[in-house]
Design an enzyme around this catalytic site. Structure first.
Site, PDB file in Angstrom:
ATOM      1  N   GLU A  28      26.690  38.978  38.834  1.00 56.72           N
ATOM      2  CA  GLU A  28      26.109  39.421  37.563  1.00 56.72           C
ATOM      3  C   GLU A  28      27.203  39.830  36.579  1.00 56.72           C
ATOM      4  O   GLU A  28      26.905  40.259  35.456  1.00 56.72           O
ATOM      5  CB  GLU A  28      25.101  40.540  37.902  1.00 56.72           C
ATOM      6  CG  GLU A  28      24.344  41.178  36.807  1.00 56.72           C
ATOM      7  CD  GLU A  28      25.096  42.331  36.182  1.00 56.72           C
ATOM      8  OE1 GLU A  28      24.635  42.816  35.145  1.00 56.72           O
ATOM      9  OE2 GLU A  28      26.151  42.735  36.719  1.00 56.72           O
ATOM     10  N   TRP A  29      28.461  39.696  37.010  1.00 55.05           N
ATOM     11  CA  TRP A  29      29.671  39.910  36.183  1.00 55.05           C
ATOM     12  C   TRP A  29      29.883  41.354  35.728  1.00 55.05           C
ATOM     13  O   TRP A  29      30.642  41.612  34.790  1.00 55.05           O
ATOM     14  CB  TRP A  29      29.663  38.988  34.947  1.00 55.05           C
ATOM     15  CG  TRP A  29      29.180  37.609  35.208  1.00 55.05           C
ATOM     16  CD1 TRP A  29      29.601  36.776  36.205  1.00 55.05           C
ATOM     17  CD2 TRP A  29      28.171  36.881  34.503  1.00 55.05           C
ATOM     18  NE1 TRP A  29      28.934  35.588  36.158  1.00 55.05           N
ATOM     19  CE2 TRP A  29      28.042  35.630  35.119  1.00 55.05           C
ATOM     20  CE3 TRP A  29      27.364  37.184  33.390  1.00 55.05           C
ATOM     21  CZ2 TRP A  29      27.136  34.660  34.679  1.00 55.05           C
ATOM     22  CZ3 TRP A  29      26.461  36.218  32.961  1.00 55.05           C
ATOM     23  CH2 TRP A  29      26.357  34.974  33.597  1.00 55.05           C
ATOM     24  N   GLY A  30      29.161  42.293  36.336  1.00 55.14           N
ATOM     25  CA  GLY A  30      29.409  43.702  35.996  1.00 55.14           C
ATOM     26  C   GLY A  30      28.687  44.180  34.755  1.00 55.14           C
ATOM     27  O   GLY A  30      28.821  45.339  34.361  1.00 55.14           O
ATOM     28  N   ASP A  75      34.595  35.814  34.841  1.00 53.58           N
ATOM     29  CA  ASP A  75      35.294  34.897  35.754  1.00 53.58           C
ATOM     30  C   ASP A  75      36.818  35.033  35.700  1.00 53.58           C
ATOM     31  O   ASP A  75      37.405  35.190  34.639  1.00 53.58           O
ATOM     32  CB  ASP A  75      34.939  33.447  35.408  1.00 53.58           C
ATOM     33  CG  ASP A  75      33.503  33.113  35.789  1.00 53.58           C
ATOM     34  OD1 ASP A  75      32.768  34.022  36.221  1.00 53.58           O
ATOM     35  OD2 ASP A  75      33.139  31.940  35.649  1.00 53.58           O
ATOM     36  N   ASP A  78      23.790  33.778  40.780  1.00 52.12           N
ATOM     37  CA  ASP A  78      24.434  33.904  39.469  1.00 52.12           C
ATOM     38  C   ASP A  78      23.460  34.454  38.417  1.00 52.12           C
ATOM     39  O   ASP A  78      22.276  34.683  38.700  1.00 52.12           O
ATOM     40  CB  ASP A  78      24.983  32.513  39.089  1.00 52.12           C
ATOM     41  CG  ASP A  78      26.281  32.586  38.319  1.00 52.12           C
ATOM     42  OD1 ASP A  78      26.585  33.651  37.756  1.00 52.12           O
ATOM     43  OD2 ASP A  78      26.992  31.564  38.274  1.00 52.12           O
TER      44      ASP A  78
HETATM   45  C1  GLA Z   1      29.576  31.448  36.685  1.00 57.19           C
HETATM   46  C2  GLA Z   1      30.149  32.220  37.889  1.00 57.19           C
HETATM   47  C3  GLA Z   1      31.237  31.370  38.531  1.00 57.19           C
HETATM   48  C4  GLA Z   1      30.660  30.039  38.982  1.00 57.19           C
HETATM   49  C5  GLA Z   1      30.025  29.325  37.795  1.00 57.19           C
HETATM   50  C6  GLA Z   1      29.257  28.089  38.240  1.00 57.19           C
HETATM   51  O1  GLA Z   1      30.519  31.315  35.679  1.00 57.19           O
HETATM   52  O2  GLA Z   1      30.643  33.458  37.489  1.00 57.19           O
HETATM   53  O3  GLA Z   1      31.811  32.055  39.632  1.00 57.19           O
HETATM   54  O4  GLA Z   1      29.720  30.254  40.006  1.00 57.19           O
HETATM   55  O5  GLA Z   1      29.118  30.161  37.107  1.00 57.19           O
HETATM   56  O6  GLA Z   1      28.638  27.431  37.159  1.00 57.19           O
END
Ligand code: GLA
Length: 400
Positions: free
Chosen positions: A188-190, A210, A155
């Site tokens: 890394e969410w892009g 997310d 993450d």
């Molecule tokens: C981030 C990630 C999620 C999850 C949470 C856990 O938000 O994007 O998929 O792993 O952390 O805290």
């Protein structure tokens, strides 16, 4: 003589460059995830409420529900399994929640014929505030290898000004040095556009923030920050990313919410079908111990899963859109196409898919098979049309 020497010198330089390039491009060929990974992860349903007992019962559920037979493999513990570091800097699992320790848990998962996944973070702390891996990458990777870990989700919280490409490359190298084949899932969410560089770094990379368990619409986080995304918000962010995915390196639009209660059965069928045709990792996030028959049928539809796992490894493109109606198509290894008709609207509608939109000539005669009805629909030329319920999909293969 001089010319010969110069030539020899030049060839040596060219040779070195070639060897260098070969080594560079081989840097991330760990031979894993040749098809999008399939499994289960604790986060979407259980958040921080993870334990040895829960993970074991999910592994049991993955087998008894038929999910393992349908192709699901990885049982991944997300955030909150770790509590601290010991005096040597080793990561310490929560002894109350995981009393037997991680290696025996991994052994249990392996004894079911499944694979073991775990979670960490490139920063000081994980997103839930547990110890992250910064400065401990090699030590953590060795520990994971010792525990028999097969999959790491990594993450991006509390990373400050860290450069994503470097941070993820450090953990990639640490995993490689640890010597155990471990699928590397980058979360890394892009933000730093990982699709542009991460094929050299990981096996899959998140493309967005997310997912949350609803059809459409951004929702603010409890702390007022923006935003968790509905399923369709994430879908829209996948348009244009298809050329970056392929065997061993996949775009990850986040894990499945199928069965978590926030969408209707139609909407979950659409979510699962879309993730399948997008070559997304199929990581279920629901309680596998008590699924309804409908949810089980969705998660184990082998015909739809086969589209996701097709050996050609091509992610679908959105080939047509008009208002609430869309067509997504992906080429399959045998020359046929998987085609998904999506109705985002509030009423049933007929959607027409002309062959030309699918990249086929009009005169082509092709057999159409409905992958949810499990039925051959016959031979068609020029086009195929179908009624699609509100917030639902029709998924077919079109085979010349
Ligand atoms: C981030 C990630 C999620 C999850 C949470 C856990 O938000 O994007 O998929 O792993 O952390 O805290």
């Amino acid at each position: 003589m001089k010319t010969v020497l110069r030539l020899t010198f030049l060839s040596a330089v060219v040779l070195l460059m070639l060897v260098g390039t070969a080594q560079m491009s081989a840097a991330w060929d760990n031979g894993l995830a040749l098809a999008p990974p399939m499994g289960w992860n604790s986060w979407n349903k259980f958040g921080c409420n993870v334990s040895e007992a829960l993970i074991k019962s999910m592994a049991d559920g993955m087998v008894s529900s038929g999910m393992k037979d349908a192709g699901y493999q990885y049982g991944v513990i997300d955030d909150c399994w770790q509590v601290s570091r010991d005096e040597n800097g080793n990561i310490v699992p929560d002894a109350q929640r995981f009393p037997s320790g991680m290696k025996p848990l991994g052994d249990y998962i392996h004894s079911k014929g499944l694979k073991f996944g775990i979670y960490s973070d490139a920063g000081e702390k994980t997103c839930a505030g547990r110890p992250g891996s910064i400065g401990h990458e090699y030590q953590d990777a060795l520990m994971y290898a010792k525990w028999g870990v097969d999959y790491l989700k990594y993450d991006w919280c509390h990373t400050g000004k860290r450069n994503a490409e470097e941070a993820y490359a450090t953990m990639r190298d640490a995993l490689k040095a640890a010597g155990r084949p471990i699928v590397f899932s980058m979360c890394e969410w892009g933000t730093a556009k990982p699709w542009l560089w991460a094929a050299e770094t990981g096996n899959l990379w998140r493309t967005t923030g997310d997912i949350s368990d609803h059809w459409e619409g951004k929702k603010k986080w409890p702390d007022g920050g923006c935003c968790s995304l509905g399923m369709l918000d994430i879908l829209d962010l996948q348009v244009g990313l298809e050329s970056f995915a392929g065997p061993g390196h996949w775009n990850d639009p986040d894990m499945l919410e199928v069965g978590n209660g926030g969408m209707t059965t139609n909407e979950y069928r659409a979510h699962f079908s879309l993730w399948s045709i997008l070559n997304a990792p199929l990581i279920a996030g629901n309680d596998l111990r008590n699924m309804t028959a409908e949810i089980k049928e969705i998660l184990t539809n082998r015909e739809v899963i086969a589209v996701n796992q097709d050996a050609l490894g091509r992610q679908a493109s959105r080939v047509w859109k008009e208002g609430d109606f869309e067509i997504w198509a992906k080429p399959l290894k045998d020359g046929s196409r998987a085609v998904l008709l999506l109705n985002r609207g509030g009423q049933e509608a007929e959607i027409l898919a002309p062959w030309t939109v699918l990249g086929y000539p009009e005169h082509l005669s092709a057999t159409v098979r409905d992958l949810w009805a499990h039925k051959e629909l016959g031979k068609f030329s020029e086009k195929f049309r179908a009624k699609v319920a509100s917030h639902d999909v029709v998924v077919v293969t079109v085979k010349p």
